[in-house]
Design an enzyme around this catalytic site. Sequence first.
Site, mmCIF file in Angstrom:
data_model
loop_
_atom_site.group_PDB
_atom_site.id
_atom_site.type_symbol
_atom_site.label_atom_id
_atom_site.label_comp_id
_atom_site.label_asym_id
_atom_site.label_seq_id
_atom_site.Cartn_x
_atom_site.Cartn_y
_atom_site.Cartn_z
ATOM 1 N N LYS A 60 0.762 1.258 19.516
ATOM 2 C CA LYS A 60 1.932 1.810 20.188
ATOM 3 C C LYS A 60 1.999 3.326 20.012
ATOM 4 C CE LYS A 60 4.605 -2.461 19.651
ATOM 5 N NZ LYS A 60 5.825 -3.092 19.072
ATOM 6 N N ARG B 298 0.815 -1.208 0.000
ATOM 7 C CA ARG B 298 0.000 0.000 0.000
ATOM 8 C C ARG B 298 0.854 1.266 0.000
ATOM 9 N NH1 ARG B 298 -3.789 -0.295 -2.493
ATOM 10 N NH2 ARG B 298 -4.552 1.672 -1.623
ATOM 11 N N ASN C 57 -4.607 7.795 5.735
ATOM 12 C CA ASN C 57 -3.472 7.074 6.317
ATOM 13 C C ASN C 57 -2.531 6.498 5.259
ATOM 14 O OD1 ASN C 57 -6.253 5.561 6.746
ATOM 15 N ND2 ASN C 57 -4.787 3.982 6.106
ATOM 16 N N SER D 24 4.764 6.703 11.948
ATOM 17 C CA SER D 24 3.575 6.053 11.393
ATOM 18 C C SER D 24 2.603 7.106 10.887
ATOM 19 C CB SER D 24 2.885 5.204 12.469
ATOM 20 O OG SER D 24 2.315 6.054 13.466
ATOM 21 N N CYS D 25 1.595 6.662 10.168
ATOM 22 C CA CYS D 25 0.591 7.602 9.658
ATOM 23 C C CYS D 25 -0.125 8.302 10.800
ATOM 24 C CB CYS D 25 -0.398 6.872 8.757
ATOM 25 S SG CYS D 25 -1.253 5.489 9.551
ATOM 26 N N ARG E 223 -8.669 -10.235 15.784
ATOM 27 C CA ARG E 223 -8.415 -10.129 14.347
ATOM 28 C C ARG E 223 -8.675 -11.440 13.607
ATOM 29 N NH1 ARG E 223 -2.896 -6.693 13.944
ATOM 30 N NH2 ARG E 223 -2.755 -7.203 16.159
#
Length: 339
Positions: free
Chosen positions: A214, A12, A318, A154-155, A200
């Site tokens: 996190k 992605r 994102n 991260s995003c 999940r």
Amino acid sequence: MTVRVAINGFGRIGRNVVRALYESGRRAEITVVAINELADAAGMAHLLKYDTSHGRFAWEVRQERDQLFVGDDAIRVLHERSLQSLPWRELGVDVVLDCTGVYGSREHGEAHIAAGAKKVLFSHPGSNDLDTTVVYGVNQDQLRAEHRIVSNASCTTNCIIPVIKLLDDAYGIESGTVTTIHSAMHDQQVIDAYHPDLRRTRAASQSIIPVDTKLAAGITRFFPQFNDRFEAIAVRVPTINVTAIDLSVTVKKPVKANEVNLLLQKAAQGAFHGIVDYTELPLVSVDFNHDPHSAIVDGTQTRVSGAHLIKTLVWCDNEWGFANRMLDTTLAMATVAFR
């Protein structure tokens, strides 16, 4: 000069980095010389051209043997499992964008360097022994020539850190909580199937699913003074792109909601232009798809309780926003290294 980039991992983020490079008109500044991906080249070309979230890529894409063509630009395609075997020296690679989501340690970065790359930028949070972690718009000016192995965070970190900084600088944050409302990701199941995280195991399209995050650690990495004073939780929701972050902070100075909005709106128009945006339109998540900002503050959702508790909602694409920050950080790394 033009920065010679190789991409390791064409999922992605890797594909969106290429699309963002061509759509933003930065080809004079960055050129992609190689992509390392275990999937077959025909599949790589197809998914670059046709994307469920972002639509058809406007550029012509074709695959010929071991090359991927975007327009007239030839990109070498590799299928190497071993980082040490990658031909970065032969290709004259300045910066490797490691977009696998798997690698993130100093050891992995050093493997890219040993293969001939000058710099490495991870598209996800890395281990604490990396040279630095960058949230573009906040701390890229701290990059130094000796920083070889870097994380782009991260995003969600890129989304929330600028807003936290603005609120802390203006009002003095005492503590905070963050809830990430994140679109479904590739580590979830289409239908119920086994996964080490029992939540999940469940079909991503049918439930709101709490997951570990996190993000609190990511916040305290940038703001050590908030150690043990920020907490974060995350849920995945049945959409395929765009994320919302619910931020609540207690502050030292008394404030009103309209003052918070004015602060964030001015920042979006000024010092954080291009990184933070601000809206009061009645929008929903799909309206932020393909938005290049790291954060879009929704002023209609800002609340203040008791003059010291601020709650605000911040959106981000994102994928697309983060891919654009990967390009920004790449150029920032190259600028300090090669000037």
